[in-house]
Write a protein that holds these residues in place. Structure first.
Motif, PDB file in Angstrom:
ATOM      1  N   ALA A 193       0.844  -1.198   0.000  1.00 16.52           N
ATOM      2  CA  ALA A 193       0.000   0.000   0.000  1.00 16.52           C
ATOM      3  C   ALA A 193       0.879   1.247   0.000  1.00 16.52           C
ATOM      4  O   ALA A 193       2.036   1.199   0.423  1.00 16.52           O
TER       5      ALA A 193
ATOM      6  N   GLN B 137      -1.981  -0.718  -3.624  1.00 12.07           N
ATOM      7  CA  GLN B 137      -3.232  -0.161  -3.118  1.00 12.07           C
ATOM      8  C   GLN B 137      -3.014   1.260  -2.608  1.00 12.07           C
ATOM      9  O   GLN B 137      -2.188   1.481  -1.724  1.00 12.07           O
TER      10      GLN B 137
ATOM     11  N   CYS C 170      -3.921   4.252  -0.226  1.00 14.98           N
ATOM     12  CA  CYS C 170      -4.603   4.501   1.048  1.00 14.98           C
ATOM     13  C   CYS C 170      -4.517   6.002   1.296  1.00 14.98           C
ATOM     14  O   CYS C 170      -3.423   6.545   1.409  1.00 14.98           O
TER      15      CYS C 170
ATOM     16  N   CYS D  56      -4.670  -0.529   7.321  1.00 15.83           N
ATOM     17  CA  CYS D  56      -4.482  -0.827   5.899  1.00 15.83           C
ATOM     18  C   CYS D  56      -4.529  -2.337   5.688  1.00 15.83           C
ATOM     19  O   CYS D  56      -3.988  -3.101   6.489  1.00 15.83           O
TER      20      CYS D  56
END
Length: 181
Positions: free
Chosen positions: A48, A69, A71, A93
Motif C-alpha cells: 500500500a 493499493q 490509502c 491498511c
C-alpha cells in the motif's frame, strides 16, 4: 572570460534555491518520476501507499500502475498530514505500507520533520512530491532533500512543455526493489 548562465546563477544561489538544480534523473513528465520513485521504494502488488486525500489523479496513477493499493490519509485545514489519523490508517491498511507521498502544496513546505519521524517509526519510505515546490526551504532544509526520494515537475516552473525530475536521496539504503511491471 565570457560569463555563462550557470556562472551567473552562482553556486551559493543554486544551493540556496533548489535541490533539483543540482541534478537528478530526468523524465518526460513528473508522474513518470513519481512512478520510478515508488518502484524504487518497493511499491508493488500486495503493498500500500499512503497518499494525501487532497490530490489530483496524477498521484494515484503510479500506485495503480505498479499494482499497489492507494490509502488516502486526511490532511488538516493547513494541508499538513493528520499524523494521529495516519497512525491509525497504517494499522488498518489491508496491506503492508511501503511508502508515503507527502505533497508540498502551492510552493509551501509541508511538515517534513514530522513526516520523517513518522516514516522512520513505521518503516515507511518517504517520497516528497515537489511538483508545486521546485524551490523552497523548510527551516534550513531544502525541499526535496528529506525524503528518500523526491520528484518535481519542471514545466510548472520553467519554460518547458514537459519534464520531470527524480532525486534519489536513499544513498542505496532502500533494499526493497521490485521488478518492472
Amino acid at each position: 572570460p565570457q560569463a555563462s548562465w550557470w556562472g551567473l546563477l552562482g553556486r551559493k544561489y543554486v544551493a540556496a534555491g533548489s535541490a533539483f538544480l543540482h541534478g537528478g534523473e530526468s523524465f518526460v513528465q513528473g508522474r513518470y518520476a513519481l512512478a520510478e520513485a515508488m518502484r524504487r521504494a518497493g511499491v508493488l502488488p500486495g503493498k500500500a501507499v499512503l497518499l494525501p486525500a487532497f490530490h489530483c489523479r496524477v498521484i494515484i496513477e503510479p500506485v495503480l500502475y505498479l499494482g499497489a493499493q492507494p490509502c488516502f490519509y486526511p490532511v488538516m485545514a493547513d494541508l499538513r498530514p493528520d499524523f494521529s489519523a495516519l497512525s491509525v490508517l497504517v494499522s488498518e491498511c489491508e496491506m503492508p505500507v511501503a511508502a508515503m507521498v507527502m505533497t508540498h502544496y502551492f510552493g509551501f513546505p509541508n511538515d517534513i520533520d514530522e513526516a520523517e519521524r513518522f516514516c522512520a517509526a513505521h518503516g515507511i519510505v518517504l517520497i516528497e512530491d515537489c511538483a508545486h515546490a521546485l524551490y523552497g526551504r523548510a527551516g534550513k532544509r531544502l525541499l526535496g532533500t528529506v525524503g528518500s526520494y523526491a520528484t518535481a515537475s519542471i514545466w510548472k516552473f520553467l519554460p518547458s512543455r514537459d519534464g520531470g525530475l527524480l532525486l534519489d536521496n536513499s544513498g542505496g539504503q532502500i533494499t526493497h526493489r521490485s521488478a518492472q511491471p
